[in-house]
Design a protein around this motif. Structure first.
Motif, short mmCIF file in Angstrom:
data_model
loop_
_atom_site.label_atom_id
_atom_site.label_comp_id
_atom_site.label_asym_id
_atom_site.label_seq_id
_atom_site.Cartn_x
_atom_site.Cartn_y
_atom_site.Cartn_z
N GLN A 11 0.83 -1.20 0.00
CA GLN A 11 0.00 0.00 0.00
C GLN A 11 0.87 1.25 0.00
O GLN A 11 1.89 1.31 0.69
N ARG A 12 0.49 2.26 -0.81
CA ARG A 12 1.28 3.49 -0.91
C ARG A 12 0.37 4.70 -0.90
O ARG A 12 -0.74 4.67 -1.42
N TRP A 13 0.89 5.78 -0.31
CA TRP A 13 0.22 7.07 -0.32
C TRP A 13 1.16 8.04 -1.03
O TRP A 13 2.34 8.13 -0.69
N CYS A 14 0.64 8.77 -2.03
CA CYS A 14 1.50 9.61 -2.86
C CYS A 14 0.94 11.02 -2.99
O CYS A 14 -0.28 11.23 -2.97
N VAL A 15 1.86 11.98 -3.15
CA VAL A 15 1.51 13.38 -3.38
C VAL A 15 2.33 13.85 -4.57
O VAL A 15 3.53 13.59 -4.65
N ARG A 16 1.67 14.57 -5.51
CA ARG A 16 2.36 15.13 -6.67
C ARG A 16 2.51 16.62 -6.46
O ARG A 16 1.55 17.31 -6.12
N LEU A 17 3.74 17.13 -6.64
CA LEU A 17 4.05 18.55 -6.43
C LEU A 17 4.45 19.23 -7.72
O LEU A 17 5.04 18.62 -8.62
N ASP A 18 4.13 20.51 -7.80
CA ASP A 18 4.62 21.41 -8.86
C ASP A 18 5.60 22.38 -8.22
O ASP A 18 5.57 22.60 -7.00
N ASP A 19 6.43 23.02 -9.01
CA ASP A 19 7.42 24.01 -8.55
C ASP A 19 8.23 23.45 -7.37
O ASP A 19 8.37 24.09 -6.33
N VAL A 20 8.80 22.25 -7.54
CA VAL A 20 9.54 21.59 -6.48
C VAL A 20 10.77 22.42 -6.14
O VAL A 20 11.55 22.80 -7.03
N ALA A 21 10.95 22.74 -4.87
CA ALA A 21 12.06 23.54 -4.34
C ALA A 21 12.12 24.91 -5.01
O ALA A 21 13.19 25.48 -5.17
N GLY A 22 10.98 25.45 -5.43
CA GLY A 22 10.93 26.78 -6.03
C GLY A 22 11.31 26.80 -7.50
O GLY A 22 11.29 27.86 -8.14
N ASP A 23 11.63 25.66 -8.09
CA ASP A 23 12.02 25.58 -9.50
C ASP A 23 10.75 25.37 -10.32
O ASP A 23 10.13 24.31 -10.29
N THR A 24 10.37 26.38 -11.09
CA THR A 24 9.12 26.30 -11.86
C THR A 24 9.19 25.27 -12.98
O THR A 24 8.16 24.86 -13.50
N ALA A 25 10.38 24.84 -13.34
CA ALA A 25 10.51 23.83 -14.40
C ALA A 25 10.26 22.42 -13.87
O ALA A 25 10.02 21.50 -14.65
N ARG A 26 10.35 22.22 -12.56
CA ARG A 26 10.14 20.90 -11.96
C ARG A 26 8.68 20.74 -11.56
O ARG A 26 8.28 21.11 -10.47
N ASP A 27 7.88 20.21 -12.45
CA ASP A 27 6.45 19.99 -12.21
C ASP A 27 6.13 18.50 -12.26
O ASP A 27 6.87 17.70 -12.82
N ASP A 28 5.00 18.14 -11.67
CA ASP A 28 4.47 16.79 -11.71
C ASP A 28 5.45 15.75 -11.17
O ASP A 28 5.67 14.70 -11.76
N VAL A 29 6.05 16.03 -10.01
CA VAL A 29 6.97 15.10 -9.35
C VAL A 29 6.20 14.37 -8.26
O VAL A 29 5.62 15.00 -7.37
N TRP A 30 6.19 13.02 -8.34
CA TRP A 30 5.48 12.21 -7.36
C TRP A 30 6.40 11.84 -6.20
O TRP A 30 7.56 11.49 -6.41
N TYR A 31 5.85 11.88 -4.99
CA TYR A 31 6.58 11.47 -3.78
C TYR A 31 5.70 10.54 -2.97
O TYR A 31 4.50 10.78 -2.83
N GLN A 32 6.29 9.47 -2.43
CA GLN A 32 5.58 8.61 -1.50
C GLN A 32 5.68 9.24 -0.12
O GLN A 32 6.75 9.73 0.27
N VAL A 33 4.56 9.27 0.62
CA VAL A 33 4.52 9.93 1.92
C VAL A 33 3.85 9.03 2.94
O VAL A 33 3.31 7.97 2.60
N THR A 34 3.86 9.48 4.18
CA THR A 34 3.18 8.76 5.26
C THR A 34 1.67 9.01 5.16
O THR A 34 1.24 9.99 4.53
N PRO A 35 0.86 8.16 5.76
CA PRO A 35 -0.59 8.38 5.72
C PRO A 35 -0.99 9.74 6.32
O PRO A 35 -1.93 10.37 5.84
N ALA A 36 -0.28 10.19 7.36
CA ALA A 36 -0.61 11.48 7.97
C ALA A 36 -0.36 12.63 6.99
O ALA A 36 -1.19 13.55 6.87
#
Length: 180
Positions: free
Chosen positions: A132-157
């Protein structure tokens, strides 16, 4: 040689105590997202604590929960099969000294259980293909507007926090993995 070991042990103890006093123990440190009061005597100056080196930040794009994927599989069914057995045990006794030394040897029979795992057919079980996995997709990762649609696995909280947040809300968290 003993003096060197004692010196090294003492230096190690002092180092561990120093790290524990500075919050290096991990249990009593400040949370990476906590706000601390850096003012003297109640001046009210608020300063944000520095983030962890593994913390990521960006704008929330979307969230995804992947349920565990399982399948039925078979494996050998093993049972323990025991048989009674005996073995001869040799005993020796030495008496006397010098030229009057004698050795007496005798044997006894010892009983024991000889157990082995043997296969008797197969059994079915539930095998996990994907956890089982919980994921969040971020845009502007670390303030870089070119880094969009990056998926990260996270905790349920963290997933629940992101699920309740507005679209394109600024998020900062420590991921458990990359990709989804």
């Amino acid at each position: 040689m003993f003096g060197k070991r004692l010196l090294v042990a003492g230096a190690t103890a002092v180092l561990i105590a120093g790290l524990g006093a500075c919050g290096g123990g991990g249990g009593g440190g400040v949370d990476s997202g906590a706000v601390t009061d850096a003012g003297q005597g109640g001046t009210g100056t608020v300063q944000e604590a520095p983030p962890s080196p593994h913390t990521v930040s960006g704008l929330k794009d979307s969230v995804r929960h992947l349920a565990a994927k399982t399948t039925r599989a078979t494996r050998p069914h093993l049972v323990s099969k025991c048989t009674s057995a005996t073995r001869q045990v040799r005993h020796t006794q030495r008496t006397g000294t010098g030229t009057r030394r004698t050795t007496r040897t005798w044997y006894t029979t010892e009983r024991y259980q000889s157990c082995k795992k043997v296969r008797t057919g197969t059994e079915t079980y539930t095998r996990t293909v994907r956890p089982q996995r919980w994921c969040v997709r971020l845009d502007d990762v670390a303030g870089d507007t070119a880094r969009d649609d990056v998926w990260y696995q996270v905790t349920p909280a963290t997933y629940n926090e992101a699920h309740g947040a507005d679209e394109h809300a600024r998020m900062e968290f420590t991921p458990t993995g990359t990709g989804c």
